[in-house]
Scaffold this active site. Structure first.
Site, PDB file in Angstrom:
ATOM      1  N   ARG A   1       0.814  -1.213   0.000  1.00 18.26           N
ATOM      2  CA  ARG A   1       0.000   0.000   0.000  1.00 18.26           C
ATOM      3  C   ARG A   1       0.849   1.265   0.000  1.00 18.26           C
ATOM      4  NH1 ARG A   1      -3.207   1.835  -2.674  1.00 18.26           N
ATOM      5  NH2 ARG A   1      -4.128  -0.252  -2.582  1.00 18.26           N
TER       6      ARG A   1
ATOM      7  N   LYS B   1       0.793  24.922  -3.987  1.00 19.55           N
ATOM      8  CA  LYS B   1      -0.440  24.269  -3.522  1.00 19.55           C
ATOM      9  C   LYS B   1      -0.240  22.759  -3.546  1.00 19.55           C
ATOM     10  CE  LYS B   1      -3.253  28.140  -5.116  1.00 19.55           C
ATOM     11  NZ  LYS B   1      -4.276  28.609  -6.066  1.00 19.55           N
TER      12      LYS B   1
ATOM     13  N   LYS C   1       2.537  39.115  -3.527  1.00 17.74           N
ATOM     14  CA  LYS C   1       1.159  38.883  -3.928  1.00 17.74           C
ATOM     15  C   LYS C   1       0.254  39.993  -3.406  1.00 17.74           C
ATOM     16  CE  LYS C   1      -0.002  34.835  -4.961  1.00 17.74           C
ATOM     17  NZ  LYS C   1      -0.572  33.464  -4.976  1.00 17.74           N
TER      18      LYS C   1
ATOM     19  N   GLU D   1       2.760  40.088  -8.288  1.00 20.95           N
ATOM     20  CA  GLU D   1       1.439  39.785  -8.825  1.00 20.95           C
ATOM     21  C   GLU D   1       0.680  41.080  -9.085  1.00 20.95           C
ATOM     22  OE1 GLU D   1      -1.144  36.739  -6.866  1.00 20.95           O
ATOM     23  OE2 GLU D   1      -2.448  38.462  -6.539  1.00 20.95           O
TER      24      GLU D   1
ATOM     25  N   ASP E   1      -2.571  38.036 -12.831  1.00 20.20           N
ATOM     26  CA  ASP E   1      -3.536  37.209 -12.099  1.00 20.20           C
ATOM     27  C   ASP E   1      -4.961  37.407 -12.590  1.00 20.20           C
ATOM     28  OD1 ASP E   1      -4.179  35.378  -9.956  1.00 20.20           O
ATOM     29  OD2 ASP E   1      -5.060  37.087  -8.913  1.00 20.20           O
TER      30      ASP E   1
END
Length: 287
Positions: free
Chosen positions: A107, A142, A174, A204, A225
């Site tokens: 597994r 992410k 950002k 950004e 963006d």
């Protein structure tokens, strides 16, 4: 046929630590009580890793390490390479040794192999959608905590490229940084004063006005963006090759071609790592 050509894989020390932790998590304090109670210690077995769906393979060295970490006598034979496209029904590896060892490590090996191959497969689909353009597909931060290096490696196996590895290796200003700093120009000026000569700076922007303001300062890249394809084309025209352009925000397989045709250099896709379904592979014992 390969979806990607590259040199070098993951460091062996990184792999061994990860699979050891995964085995400890699975075995707990009592071990594999199902296998120990049903399978003889003398039983030997041969099993094959088979692809139940077509896709791109990633994680074979990790799967190998899962067996070797549990039982160094297990033999693992890879029949494909990371980055290879395989058809449904293809056998990508064989493993042989003590049946108990194969069952216990199965597994952990499959969890890594299926997850990483799923990321490589989705990445390859994005790369294929923008074929013939100058854009490149890149990943984001992410990622699954603890698995970033493995997931970013899988992106490379699918023909994609890696964005920054973490918060430490590049400055990416950002929207929240801009608000907290008091504006885009203030944020860039502060970052430039702080950064060493080896550190790249990207900012950004969400509008052409912000882009114009950002370009008044020395930058390495700009992240455009959530812009429409038309706005992206205008942004690329304004930048005029002076710095790297990156498009981001809600990129999908349906929209990525139009984004690439705007002329941007990079397209970052969070879905590569946070939403890729596994590639269904199984380990089947020979009768």
């Amino acid at each position: 046929m390969k979806c990607a050509s590259f040199d070098g894989g993951l460091p062996s020390i990184l792999i061994s630590r990860a699979v050891s932790d995964a085995l400890v998590e699975d075995l707990g304090t009592r071990g594999d009580i199902t296998t120990l109670s049903t399978v003889s210690a003398d039983a030997q077995a041969v099993a094959a890793f088979g692809a139940r769906r077509a896709g791109v393979i990633s994680g074979l060295d990790v799967a190998r390490a899962a067996f070797e970490a549990f039982d160094g006598r297990v033999a693992f034979e890879a029949l494909a390479r990371d980055g290879d496209r395989v058809d449904a029904g293809a056998v990508v590896a064989r493993v042989s040794g003590a049946a108990r060892s194969l069952l216990t490590a199965e597994r952990v090996a499959l969890n890594y192999l299926c997850h990483m191959s799923g990321i490589a497969t989705l990445t390859c689909r994005f790369v294929e959608r923008i074929a013939g353009t100058n854009a490149r597909i890149v990943d984001t931060r992410k990622t699954t905590p603890g698995l970033r290096a493995f997931e970013k490696y899988a992106v490379r196996c699918g023909g994609g490229h890696n964005h920054r590895s973490g918060l430490y290796d590049a400055i990416l200003i950002k929207d929240n940084h801009i608000v907290a700093a008091g504006g885009v120009e203030a944020a860039i000026a502060a970052a430039r004063a702080h950064a060493g000569h080896m550190v790249k700076i990207e900012v950004e922007v969400g509008s052409l006005e912000e882009l114009e303001a950002a370009l008044r300062h020395p930058l390495d890249a700009v992240l455009l963006d959530n812009m429409t394809s038309e706005t992206l084309r205008e942004a690329v025209r304004i930048v005029d090759g002076r710095i790297t352009t990156e498009a981001s925000g809600g990129v999908s397989l349906e929209t990525v071609r139009a984004i690439a045709e705007s002329g941007v250099d990079l397209i970052s896709v969070g879905a590569l790592t946070h939403s890729a379904p596994i590639l269904d592979l199984g380990l089947d014992f020979s009768a």
